[in-house]
Each structure stands twice: as structure tokens, then as C-alpha cells.
Write an enzyme that holds these catalytic residues in place. Structure first.
Site, PDB file in Angstrom:
ATOM      1  N   LYS A 190       0.801  -1.233   0.000  1.00  0.00           N
ATOM      2  CA  LYS A 190       0.000   0.000   0.000  1.00  0.00           C
ATOM      3  C   LYS A 190       0.834   1.284   0.000  1.00  0.00           C
ATOM      4  O   LYS A 190       0.397   2.296  -0.533  1.00  0.00           O
ATOM      5  CB  LYS A 190      -0.931   0.028   1.217  1.00  0.00           C
ATOM      6  CG  LYS A 190      -2.171  -0.831   1.070  1.00  0.00           C
ATOM      7  CD  LYS A 190      -3.074  -0.614   2.288  1.00  0.00           C
ATOM      8  CE  LYS A 190      -4.339  -1.420   2.192  1.00  0.00           C
ATOM      9  NZ  LYS A 190      -5.268  -1.145   3.301  1.00  0.00           N
ATOM     10  N   ASP A 212     -10.244   3.223   1.912  1.00  0.00           N
ATOM     11  CA  ASP A 212     -10.465   2.764   3.304  1.00  0.00           C
ATOM     12  C   ASP A 212     -11.098   3.889   4.104  1.00  0.00           C
ATOM     13  O   ASP A 212     -11.975   3.664   4.938  1.00  0.00           O
ATOM     14  CB  ASP A 212      -9.134   2.383   3.970  1.00  0.00           C
ATOM     15  CG  ASP A 212      -8.664   1.000   3.552  1.00  0.00           C
ATOM     16  OD1 ASP A 212      -9.501   0.189   3.107  1.00  0.00           O
ATOM     17  OD2 ASP A 212      -7.454   0.727   3.662  1.00  0.00           O
TER      18      ASP A 212
HETATM   19  P1  NAP Z   1      -1.214  -2.830  10.912  1.00  0.00           P
HETATM   20  O1  NAP Z   1      -0.787  -1.687  10.096  1.00  0.00           O
HETATM   21  O2  NAP Z   1      -0.330  -4.004  11.046  1.00  0.00           O
HETATM   22  O3  NAP Z   1      -1.511  -2.251  12.411  1.00  0.00           O
HETATM   23  C1  NAP Z   1      -1.847  -3.127  13.460  1.00  0.00           C
HETATM   24  C2  NAP Z   1      -2.262  -2.306  14.689  1.00  0.00           C
HETATM   25  O4  NAP Z   1      -2.717  -3.232  15.688  1.00  0.00           O
HETATM   26  C3  NAP Z   1      -1.129  -1.509  15.337  1.00  0.00           C
HETATM   27  O5  NAP Z   1      -1.638  -0.318  15.869  1.00  0.00           O
HETATM   28  C4  NAP Z   1      -0.652  -2.459  16.445  1.00  0.00           C
HETATM   29  O6  NAP Z   1      -0.031  -1.798  17.530  1.00  0.00           O
HETATM   30  C5  NAP Z   1      -1.984  -3.020  16.902  1.00  0.00           C
HETATM   31  N1  NAP Z   1      -1.835  -4.296  17.613  1.00  0.00           N
HETATM   32  C6  NAP Z   1      -1.530  -5.502  17.085  1.00  0.00           C
HETATM   33  N2  NAP Z   1      -1.502  -6.443  18.050  1.00  0.00           N
HETATM   34  C7  NAP Z   1      -1.784  -5.806  19.228  1.00  0.00           C
HETATM   35  C8  NAP Z   1      -1.924  -6.227  20.573  1.00  0.00           C
HETATM   36  N3  NAP Z   1      -1.734  -7.510  20.920  1.00  0.00           N
HETATM   37  N4  NAP Z   1      -2.257  -5.308  21.497  1.00  0.00           N
HETATM   38  C9  NAP Z   1      -2.453  -4.018  21.171  1.00  0.00           C
HETATM   39  N5  NAP Z   1      -2.350  -3.548  19.904  1.00  0.00           N
HETATM   40  C10 NAP Z   1      -2.014  -4.433  18.943  1.00  0.00           C
HETATM   41  O7  NAP Z   1      -2.620  -3.403  10.417  1.00  0.00           O
HETATM   42  P2  NAP Z   1      -3.808  -2.626   9.668  1.00  0.00           P
HETATM   43  O8  NAP Z   1      -3.631  -2.738   8.215  1.00  0.00           O
HETATM   44  O9  NAP Z   1      -3.939  -1.296  10.275  1.00  0.00           O
HETATM   45  O10 NAP Z   1      -5.050  -3.561  10.050  1.00  0.00           O
HETATM   46  C11 NAP Z   1      -5.555  -3.640  11.367  1.00  0.00           C
HETATM   47  C12 NAP Z   1      -6.801  -4.538  11.384  1.00  0.00           C
HETATM   48  O11 NAP Z   1      -7.823  -3.897  10.618  1.00  0.00           O
HETATM   49  C13 NAP Z   1      -6.618  -5.907  10.738  1.00  0.00           C
HETATM   50  O12 NAP Z   1      -7.351  -6.841  11.505  1.00  0.00           O
HETATM   51  C14 NAP Z   1      -7.261  -5.765   9.357  1.00  0.00           C
HETATM   52  O13 NAP Z   1      -7.781  -6.981   8.871  1.00  0.00           O
HETATM   53  C15 NAP Z   1      -8.380  -4.798   9.656  1.00  0.00           C
HETATM   54  N6  NAP Z   1      -8.796  -3.996   8.497  1.00  0.00           N
HETATM   55  C16 NAP Z   1     -10.113  -3.994   8.166  1.00  0.00           C
HETATM   56  C17 NAP Z   1     -10.565  -3.238   7.104  1.00  0.00           C
HETATM   57  C18 NAP Z   1     -12.018  -3.248   6.750  1.00  0.00           C
HETATM   58  O14 NAP Z   1     -12.339  -2.813   5.640  1.00  0.00           O
HETATM   59  N7  NAP Z   1     -12.894  -3.686   7.612  1.00  0.00           N
HETATM   60  C19 NAP Z   1      -9.665  -2.465   6.346  1.00  0.00           C
HETATM   61  C20 NAP Z   1      -8.308  -2.465   6.729  1.00  0.00           C
HETATM   62  C21 NAP Z   1      -7.877  -3.250   7.808  1.00  0.00           C
HETATM   63  P3  NAP Z   1       1.565  -1.536  17.525  1.00  0.00           P
HETATM   64  O15 NAP Z   1       1.746  -0.273  16.728  1.00  0.00           O
HETATM   65  O16 NAP Z   1       1.896  -1.379  18.958  1.00  0.00           O
HETATM   66  O17 NAP Z   1       2.212  -2.733  16.884  1.00  0.00           O
END
Ligand code: NAP
Length: 281
Positions: free
Chosen positions: A77, A113
Site C-alpha cells: 500500500k 479505506d
Molecule cells: P497494521 O498496520 O499491522 O496495524 C496493526 C495495529 O494493531 C497496530 O496499531 C498495532 O499496535 C496493533 N496491535 C496488534 N496487536 C496488538 C496487541 N496484541 N495489542 C495491542 N495492539 C495491537 O494493520 P492494519 O492494516 O492497520 O489492520 C488492522 C486490522 O484492521 C486488521 O485486523 C485488518 O484486517 C483490519 N482492516 C479492516 C478493514 C475493513 O475494511 N474492515 C480495512 C483495513 C484493515 P503496535 O503499533 O503497537 O504494533
């Protein structure tokens, strides 16, 4: 563009695709193909696994093969932006593109998004002037934070890694607090934009039922499982809840419109995604 009902592939069939790694569990092919068919558009959508060191070639191929457009997912991305002719101002601010339109051989990047998240919320409330807590500071949280700020909400970011929360808050122009300060926050909306609660980690929620009582609306962008622990607790706490399925469908619908100039059948896209996720309603 043709408007008769076509579902078979023939010599006039145009192509859209998702590129990322991994892509095999994506809901996008099912949602988009159903919506193309419903409008009688002779377009098919496929998912292509592209390694990081092949991204440049893949994007060149998009032009060479005259593919209508792409969705971009993890891990491309951000890096894909270097290979585009033009990037929409909001996507540039967010620093990530999830949709590309190939218009007359020029590649334009967008981030849908943001629209998916804001439209999901606006089905329940007007976000302007609302106090919104975002859990997370990753890719999805970035889009949501910029979207909310653009729509004049008051945003607070809480993230496990505090440094990342502070960096994002500075870029967006909002405030931060620590995750363990959640007890002391009362706001209109809470959004989980972390991966906590996702499939294989379904017994986890970053907020307790007691903490959720301080919010009117709780949105979880995690869509697998359809109902996360956070959403279950929020229901018990009496909050209005919004699941990640809504955002998933609405960001896809926004990409569809960029490629075709037409509005897809959103209910159909949701039904198809729901079926793939094993849901019933
Ligand atoms: P990402 O960039 O990898 O970010 C992950 C986030 O989750 C970070 O803020 C991370 O914190 C936090 N995190 C992970 N494990 C954690 C834990 N055990 N305790 C506390 N915080 C934790 O991922 P992303 O792309 O933003 O996606 C995040 C989620 O959103 C995923 O499940 C994805 O499938 C979903 N999503 C959904 C949509 C939709 O259309 N519904 C669209 C996009 C994404 P740190 O910074 O501390 O690592």
C-alpha cells in the site's frame, strides 16, 4: 461500456485485480464479480499474489495489459505510490493507496479505506464535532484518523506502541493518550483499528464492558470473525455497534465506482462477503 447481462469470459472481457501478499483469503473477488455481473459489465476481478521485489514489474504490467484498475493490499500500500503517475491528495496525506485507476495509460492512486470507515459511521451518526477514540496507529488507523479529521471530528489516538501514536497524532493534528488510560475516557465513538480480536485471537478485546459503557457507538474494523469480542461486549454495554464488514463492503464499493463510474449493488456485495465469512444475516 456494455450494459447487457454477461457472466462468461470472452474476447471483450476487461480485468480488475487485487495485488498483495497473501491474497488467497480475500473477499474482494467475490464481492466485485457479483457486482460486475449484476450491472451486466463485462469485467472480471482476480486476486494476484505479488512479491515485494516484483511490485514495479506488476505495476508496469497493469499499463501494458490495459487492466482497468487494481486494489492494493498488504504489503504494497505504501511502496506502490512510487510507481503511479498521480496520487489523490488524501491518499498522499495518509501515505497509502488501496485503489488504482488506469485512465488512458496513466495510473491514479486513491485510498477508499477512509470512505469505507466514514460512510460506515455516517450510517449511524454525523461525525462532525464528535469525540472519537481510535485504538491503533497502523495502516487502517491512519486512514480513519485522517478521514475523521477531514470530517471535523475530535480524535484521540491510543496505541500499544506510544511512539507510533504520537507520530500519527502529530501528522493528523489530534491528541493521544495511553491504552491504560481508557478507563478515564468518555466519548461519542470508539473504533478498534488494531488486529486484536481477529481470527485465531478471538478471545481478546482491548476494552472491557465497563469501559465501553462510556461510548455511544463502538465500531470494530476487524471483520473476521463477523462479531468480535469487542462488539459482543459493546452490545452488552448498550452501545450501538458497527462491524468491520460494513467498512469492508463500503471501501470496495468506492473502488468499484472509481473504476466503472457506476454505483454497485452494495447489499449484494455485503451478502456475498457475509456468505464467504460464514455469516447468516
Ligand atoms: P497494521 O498496520 O499491522 O496495524 C496493526 C495495529 O494493531 C497496530 O496499531 C498495532 O499496535 C496493533 N496491535 C496488534 N496487536 C496488538 C496487541 N496484541 N495489542 C495491542 N495492539 C495491537 O494493520 P492494519 O492494516 O492497520 O489492520 C488492522 C486490522 O484492521 C486488521 O485486523 C485488518 O484486517 C483490519 N482492516 C479492516 C478493514 C475493513 O475494511 N474492515 C480495512 C483495513 C484493515 P503496535 O503499533 O503497537 O504494533
Amino acid at each position: 461500456m456494455q450494459t447487457t447481462k454477461i457472466s462468461k469470459i470472452n474476447a471483450q472481457t476487461k480485468l480488475c485485480a487485487l495485488i498483495g501478499n497473501p491474497v488467497k483469503h480475500s473477499m474482494s473477488p467475490a464481492m466485485h464479480n457479483a457486482a460486475f455481473d449484476k450491472l451486466g459489465l463485462n469485467i472480471k476481478y482476480i486476486a494476484l499474489q505479488v512479491e515485494e521485489n516484483q511490485l514495479k514489474q506488476a505495476i508496469k504490467g497493469l499499463k501494458a495489459l490495459n487492466i482497468i484498475g487494481l486494489n492494493i493490499t498488504i504489503p504494497h500500500k505504501q511502496k506502490v505510490m512510487h510507481h503511479l503517475d498521480k496520487v489523490d491528495l488524501v491518499a498522499k496525506k495518509i501515505g497509502a493507496v488501496n485503489t488504482i485507476l488506469n485512465k488512458n495509460g496513466k495510473l491514479h492512486g486513491f485510498n477508499t479505506d477512509l470512505q469505507g470507515a466514514i460512510m460506515s459511521l455516517e450510517e449511524h451518526t454525523v461525525v462532525k464535532n464528535k469525540k472519537v477514540v481510535i485504538l491503533g496507529a497502523g495502516g487502517a488507523a491512519r486512514s480513519i484518523a485522517f478521514g475523521l479529521k477531514q470530517n471535523k471530528a475530535k480524535v484521540i489516538i491510543l496505541n500499544r506502541t506510544v511512539k507510533k501514536a504520537k507520530k500519527l497524532a502529530k501528522q493528523v493534528g489530534c491528541s493521544t493518550m495511553k491504552l491504560d488510560q481508557l478507563d478515564s475516557i468518555k466519548a461519542d465513538i470508539l473504533i478498534n483499528a488494531t488486529s486484536v480480536g481477529m481470527h485465531s485471537n478471538t478471545d481478546k478485546s482491548l476494552a472491557t464492558k465497563e469501559q465501553l459503557k462510556n461510548f455511544e457507538i463502538v465500531m470494530d474494523i476487524v471483520y473476521n470473525p463477523l462479531e468480535t469480542k469487542l462488539i459482543r461486549l459493546a452490545k452488552q454495554a448498550g452501545c450501538t455497534t458497527i462491524t468491520g464488514l460494513k467498512m469492508l463492503v463500503l471501501q470496495a464499493a468506492a473502488s468499484f465506482e472509481i473504476w466503472t463510474g457506476k454505483k454497485p449493488d452494495i447489499k449484494l456485495m455485503q451478502k456475498v462477503a457475509l456468505k464467504k465469512l460464514g455469516g447468516t444475516k
